[in-house]
Write a protein that holds these residues in place. Structure first.
Motif, PDB file in Angstrom:
ATOM      1  N   ALA A   1      -9.341  -0.341   6.252  1.00  0.00           N
ATOM      2  CA  ALA A   1      -9.792  -0.309   4.845  1.00  0.00           C
ATOM      3  C   ALA A   1      -9.213  -1.147   3.923  1.00  0.00           C
ATOM      4  O   ALA A   1      -9.385  -2.046   2.901  1.00  0.00           O
ATOM      5  N   ILE A   2      -7.694  -1.234   3.981  1.00  0.00           N
ATOM      6  CA  ILE A   2      -6.809  -1.909   3.232  1.00  0.00           C
ATOM      7  C   ILE A   2      -6.789  -3.324   3.300  1.00  0.00           C
ATOM      8  O   ILE A   2      -6.920  -4.117   2.464  1.00  0.00           O
TER       9      ILE A   2
ATOM     10  N   LEU B   1      -5.604   6.661  11.234  1.00  0.00           N
ATOM     11  CA  LEU B   1      -4.705   5.571  10.791  1.00  0.00           C
ATOM     12  C   LEU B   1      -5.288   3.879  10.833  1.00  0.00           C
ATOM     13  O   LEU B   1      -5.140   3.336   9.852  1.00  0.00           O
TER      14      LEU B   1
ATOM     15  N   GLN C   1      -7.559   3.516   8.058  1.00  0.00           N
ATOM     16  CA  GLN C   1      -6.822   3.320   6.881  1.00  0.00           C
ATOM     17  C   GLN C   1      -6.586   1.962   6.867  1.00  0.00           C
ATOM     18  O   GLN C   1      -6.532   1.068   5.638  1.00  0.00           O
TER      19      GLN C   1
ATOM     20  N   LEU D   1       0.155   3.806   1.951  1.00  0.00           N
ATOM     21  CA  LEU D   1       0.464   3.958   3.453  1.00  0.00           C
ATOM     22  C   LEU D   1       1.848   3.479   4.101  1.00  0.00           C
ATOM     23  O   LEU D   1       2.478   4.209   4.559  1.00  0.00           O
TER      24      LEU D   1
ATOM     25  N   SER E   1       0.751  -1.219  -0.106  1.00  0.00           N
ATOM     26  CA  SER E   1       0.080  -0.096  -0.040  1.00  0.00           C
ATOM     27  C   SER E   1       1.015   1.284   0.060  1.00  0.00           C
ATOM     28  O   SER E   1       2.092   1.291   0.364  1.00  0.00           O
TER      29      SER E   1
END
Length: 331
Positions: A327-328, A321, A324, A128, A126
């Motif tokens: 979601a990944i 965070l 996120q 991120l 990702s």
């Protein structure tokens, strides 16, 4: 496995000076030491051997890497300081240690983050994660080659079966000096007690702690099952590690070697993940042969509910965070 800093400066400096000394002259263009503190009988050693073999083959012998197991180059804090000082050492690291420099890494070591460890690769792939790696390099001088090596699902070792948070309530549990572990066991109603890995056997034997937790190969390698005979398959953490080295050392390598090392570090992560997932029943059989009883009747949903708020305990994390990361993983 989790790591922290904080040994006396003099011993660190001495260890760093020793590590920076060159190995015996060889025909190789680049020589590195690859260090870890666990037993050379554990899967981590197999993964490192795979990494070394593939890097040396793909670079036509231009890169030589020698593995030092069993803390031969020093404890984790000592080795990390050597790396930061510029020693030609590659070592393993985990989200707990990395969070000392970039707090957001800490979320990757949280309780019950994923059911299938293979989903961790989604995070590694990702944007991120790429941003976290960039911050680590710029803010700490460390180059993270990989973080997708499954060190193992961590399970609880004690004198009694542990099936729900009701069973951990009031128990003294060994944790490493890592706030994620502390918060997680507080949420389970236990009393976390920080003990260095090398001292866990004696802490269990003497009753300093009632229980400990680790992946099965680590329990076996450290002979912790000699002190307690019940392992409950709680799987509360799925621990990942990976390879790390000095950022300047890495940047000074030719581009083709940098690419090979990054690719092989990542591919070895898949190798070790498969190794760990495919060998759990083998480790269970080994431990059962030495008198260990396994408790598979664990209310995972109850542990998940008890630890859900742990992800709200870290004000230094970037806003949103955990959402996120979810979601990944859930995509």
């Amino acid at each position: 496995m989790s790591f922290t800093l904080g040994l006396a400066g003099r011993s660190i400096a001495a260890a760093a000076a020793l590590a920076i000394l060159p190995l015996a002259a060889t025909a190789q263009d680049y020589t590195f030491r690859l260090a870890h503190v666990t037993s050379d009988k554990e899967p981590l050693q197999n993964a490192m051997e795979e990494f070394v073999k593939n890097v040396q083959e793909r670079t036509d012998g231009r890169v030589a890497i020698q593995i030092f197991a069993n803390a031969q180059l020093g404890s984790n804090p000592e080795v990390f300081e050597q790396v930061r000082a510029g020693a030609p050492i590659i070592t393993i690291s985990d989200p707990g240690y990395l969070s000392d420099f970039v707090a957001d890494f800490g979320v990757l070591g949280g309780p019950y983050l994923m059911e299938d460890p293979r989903d961790f690769q989604k995070i590694v792939d990702s944007d991120l994660y790429a941003g976290m790696k960039d911050r680590l390099r710029s803010e700490s001088g460390l180059e993270l080659l990989s973080l997708n090596w499954l060190f193992g699902s961590r399970h609880m070792l004690s004198d009694k079966p542990i099936s729900s948070p009701d069973d951990t309530a009031g128990m003294t549990f060994r944790t490493p000096p890592n706030i994620m572990w502390v918060e997680t066991f507080n949420a389970m109603g236990a009393r976390p007690t920080q003990v260095a890995w090398g001292e866990v056997y004696s802490a269990l034997s003497s009753g300093v702690v009632d229980g400990a937790e680790a992946p099965l190969p680590s329990i076996y390698g450290a002979k912790l099952h000699e002190t307690k005979k019940v392992i409950s398959l709680t799987g509360h953490f799925k621990g990942f590690t990976g390879l790390m080295m000095n950022a300047d050392q890495f940047a000074n390598l030719p581009e083709d070697i940098r690419t090979i090392m990054l690719e092989e570090a990542d591919q070895t992560g898949a190798f070790m993940t498969d190794l760990m997932l495919n060998s759990q029943e083998e480790w269970i059989a080994k431990l059962e042969a030495e008198g260990v009883t396994f408790n598979r009747d664990v209310d995972v949903a109850a542990f998940q509910a008890a630890t859900a708020d742990v992800y709200t305990k870290f004000p230094d994390w970037s806003d949103g965070l955990y959402a996120q990361v979810r979601a990944i993983l859930d995509n």
